[in-house]
Design an enzyme around this catalytic site. Structure first.
Site, PDB file in Angstrom:
ATOM      1  N   CYS A   7       1.977   2.823  17.061  1.00 36.27           N
ATOM      2  CA  CYS A   7       2.112   1.371  17.049  1.00 36.27           C
ATOM      3  C   CYS A   7       1.131   0.912  16.157  1.00 36.27           C
ATOM      4  CB  CYS A   7       2.221   0.443  18.352  1.00 36.27           C
ATOM      5  SG  CYS A   7       0.485   0.942  18.984  1.00 36.27           S
ATOM      6  N   CYS A  30      -2.426   1.551  17.110  1.00 35.72           N
ATOM      7  CA  CYS A  30      -2.869   2.900  16.943  1.00 35.72           C
ATOM      8  C   CYS A  30      -3.648   2.981  15.564  1.00 35.72           C
ATOM      9  CB  CYS A  30      -1.854   4.064  17.012  1.00 35.72           C
ATOM     10  SG  CYS A  30      -1.060   4.153  18.593  1.00 35.72           S
ATOM     11  N   ASP A  43       1.384 -11.557 -24.780  1.00 35.85           N
ATOM     12  CA  ASP A  43       1.022 -10.927 -25.877  1.00 35.85           C
ATOM     13  C   ASP A  43       2.402 -11.066 -26.995  1.00 35.85           C
ATOM     14  OD1 ASP A  43      -0.433  -9.444 -28.023  1.00 35.85           O
ATOM     15  OD2 ASP A  43       0.896  -7.764 -27.348  1.00 35.85           O
TER      16      ASP A  43
END
Length: 743
Positions: free
Chosen positions: A20, A23, A439
């Site tokens: 989870c 953890c 550009d």
């Protein structure tokens, strides 16, 4: 593993045992406690990204993770076949889930029957229910117990802690009831009360929660496997072996991993190109869809670059390897996807901090709920039910998955479309963009001179003048001459005699007995009278920024040829899509005013700045930012590197230079500007999905815990709601797999 000049290296670890978000937060916290370490742990990908000093070894970092109660191994720089660990996890969970369902159905049915119709009870009926429940709360639920036990040894808590406490508490209370009470067959409670509070109901809760959590975990693992499918598909496209060319012209098959730079190999029709290289001999159509998403094949011939992982459709190619292993474009793109998935967005960092303290807080709330209900004189059955509901409903799994699962799906889908997001910060930046700066040369335009117009005088045909000019220019090396020759589409040209070059002016020679000169208007106008129509058209074309040359045939002006860097066909649709989304577009170029304004008008760009050096482009971007604009910059050249790095979000055309690509946040492999709005839309869609996930995950827990604490939520229903919460987050994220698909 990546080194930098400051003596800090980046190491990625595969972490096992996490179940989870709490953890992941714990592992991250343990790593960050080590001096000189900055770590980020992603629950969805199970990857820990660690920036550490060179004095720390990978083994030491793995030991830190193992001390926290998890496993860790170092990842390789070279992309490896990606194992589908989630698919294996799903198989294991399915076996446990199948047995749990088979036993739970009769257990639930019998419990209801015995509770509602007491006359059906028989001696030992409670122990029958216990016999059905025992395999579920032992073997089927054992994965939860193992993780919870490991957490207990390290003084931590996770989602498994909550589930384990809930299952064991429900089972323990049921055993207590079976031992201390007789289960009087004469009692006859109401139907609803019997189902809600019967003396065996907590066996149903213990087994039901196990079934629901296993189901949620199974669908979550299967969904994560699907989410990683795009990345695994990319990893699988590489060639497994190649045919190298021996000195005697023979071929020999070797593993693709043994290929060396500058080694030549042969690619036959239908085969995958082994690595990035340069075509030495042969021509063929190449399917580049796996790398760029481009559906149309690209024709390649000697001198063209090819990308490893693409497929030759027809023809035989001899390719010289230009890069191998981790230096290939494919390997670099794979690293980008993995790094993007292993990073963390700001929203996820907040979710992780909450999840890390959530579990112990919930345990305390559950105990408080139990104590308050008992203190109010409520029955022990109702008190335990409310406390169990709080434990079960509050599991923070959805919170831990909210961001990483969405990014995992988005980066995989983006890679399929030729859009590579470099990291989580890309998502954080993209949602604020309101101005897109382009550009010109090589980005909005093709970056290669092409013949745009042939204008002739009476007595000469366009094709005639073009071929005469090309015959002379074929002997020159000038870029304008190359464009004129290319415009003849490979036709056989007449040989040229008495070829002469006038540096900076033009060329001349004799073609099929006719004297032909091709050069600048100033030079050629001295040798022949320029007709008024030619002079007028020349002035108009030069005002548009095009390069014009006059063609003289036998001392008379035959016409003119205009050469220009043509606009990409994808430019105008891209600009229109951006403007439709409410974004302002700007063109920055070092070219002259005429060329800049012509290109801007042709594609519909709002604002134009011309004759700008690289440092002036950077200054212009900073002025836009100072005006409160959030700027995305699109470029491809070396001179675009500083601007791409300065912008809030940099997008590099994949055919651009390494400098541009390294400075950008998003790499667009396809040389198609329609990828720009697609990339921004993908980032926006991902952000929207993350917000939805977080709102659901936060809102779910905030609303559900008080309801459970008030005794209004049966523990069995709480388990189902908790599993559905995680499933919602995963399935909502999987919708991103449909991004860009036509309906």
């Amino acid at each position: 593993m990546h080194d930098d000049s400051d003596g800090v290296r980046r190491i990625q670890l595969d972490v096992t045992g996490m179940t989870c978000g709490a953890c992941a937060a714990r592992v991250e916290r343990k790593l960050n406690k080590v001096d000189g370490v900055r770590a980020s742990v992603n629950y969805a990908t199970r990857i820990a990204t660690v920036d550490a000093g060179k004095n720390l070894s990978t083994t030491e970092l793995c030991a830190v993770v193992e001390k926290a109660g998890y496993g860790a191994t170092a990842r390789s720089d070279t992309p490896q076949p990606i194992p589908d660990a989630d698919a294996e996890t799903a198989k294991n969970l399915f076996r446990r889930l199948a047995l749990a369902v088979v036993l739970f159905v009769p257990l639930a049915d019998l419990s209801i029957v015995f509770a509602v119709v007491p006359s059906t009870r028989f001696p030992g009926w409670q122990w029958l229910l216990l016999a059905l429940a025992a395999p579920i709360v032992t073997w089927c639920a054992s994965p939860f117990y193992r993780v919870a036990a490991k957490n207990l040894q390290t003084g931590n808590a996770s989602m498994e802690t909550l589930v384990t406490i809930g299952i064991l508490a429900a089972t323990g209370w049921s055993l207590y009831t079976l031992i201390t009470e007789s289960g009087n067959p004469d009692s006859s409670p109401g139907v609803w009360d019997a189902i809600w509070h019967s003396d065996s109901i907590y066996l149903e809760v213990a087994t039901g929660v196990t079934v629901l959590v296993l189901a949620g975990r199974y669908f979550e693992a299967r969904s994560r496997s699907r989410a990683g499918g795009a990345l695994r598909a990319l990893a699988a496209i590489g060639a497994k072996d190649v045919s190298i060319l021996l000195t005697d012209g023979a071929e020999m098959r070797i593993p693709a991993g043994e290929l060396k730079e500058e080694q030549r190999f042969v690619v036959h029709p239908g085969e995958t190109i082994g690595t990035d290289g340069l075509v030495i001999e042969g021509s063929a159509g190449v399917d580049i869809s796996a790398m760029t998403g481009e559906s149309l094949p690209v024709e390649v011939e000697p001198g063209d670059a090819v990308i490893g992982g693409t497929t030759v459709l027809d023809g035989r190619l001899i390719v010289e390897a230009a890069a191998v292993g981790p230096d290939t474009q494919f390997a670099g793109m794979m690293r980008l996807v993995e790094e993007a998935q292993s990073g963390k967005a700001n929203a996820q960092r907040l979710a992780d901090r909450i999840a890390s303290v959530f579990v112990p807080v919930v345990v305390v709330l559950s105990l408080i709920t139990l104590g308050v209900w008992l203190a109010l004189g409520e029955p022990a059955t109702a008190s335990v039910s409310a406390a169990l509901a709080v434990l079960i409903i509050a599991c923070p799994c959805a919170l831990g998955l909210a961001t990483p699962i969405a990014v995992m799906v988005a980066t995989g889908r983006g890679a399929q479309l030729g859009i590579f997001l470099k990291g989580y910060q890309t998502l954080d930046s993209s949602r604020l963009v309101d101005t897109v700066v382009f550009d010109k040369t090589g980005t909005v335009t093709q970056g290669v001179l092409r013949v745009g117009e042939v204008h002739t005088v009476e007595g000469f045909a366009d094709d005639e003048v073009l071929c005469l000019a090309a015959a002379v220019e074929n002997a020159s090396e000038h870029s304008v001459g190359a464009a004129i020759v290319a415009a003849t589409d490979g036709r056989d040209l007449e040989p040229v005699d008495d070829f002469r070059v006038e540096p900076g002016r033009g060329v001349s020679g004799v073609v099929d007995g006719r004297t032909v000169s091709v050069g600048s208007p100033r030079w050629t106008s001295r040798a022949a009278v320029v007709p008024a129509t030619v002079a007028r058209r020349c002035k108009e074309l030069e005002a548009e920024g095009k390069t014009v040359v006059f063609v003289i045939v036998d001392d008379a002006i035959a016409g003119l040829i205009a050469v220009a860097d043509l606009v990409k066909q994808s430019a105008a649709p891209s600009i229109a899509a951006l403007q439709a989304a409410g974004l302002r577009t700007v063109l920055l170029t070092g070219d002259n005013e005429g060329a800049a304004r012509t290109v801007a008008a042709e594609v519909g760009i709002d604002e134009v700045h011309f004759e700008m050096l690289p440092d002036q482009k950077v200054e212009r971007l900073r002025r836009l930012q100072a005006d409160g604009r959030s700027v995305a910059m699109v470029g491809d050249g070396i001179n675009d590197g500083p601007a791409l790095a300065t912008a809030d979000l940099g997008l590099a055309i994949g055919r651009g230079t390494d400098v541009a690509i390294s400075a950008a946040d998003i790499i667009l492999v396809r040389d198609d500007l329609r990828s720009v709005p697609a990339a921004l839309s993908l980032a926006t869609a991902t952000q929207r999905t993350i917000r939805t996930n977080l709102i659901w995950a936060f809102g779910y827990n905030v609303a559900a815990i008080p309801i459970a604490a008030l005794g209004l939520l049966n523990p069995l229903i709480a388990g189902g709601a908790m599993a559905m919460s995680s499933l919602f987050v995963v399935t909502n994220s999987l919708r991103l797999q449909r991004f860009g698909r036509t309906k």
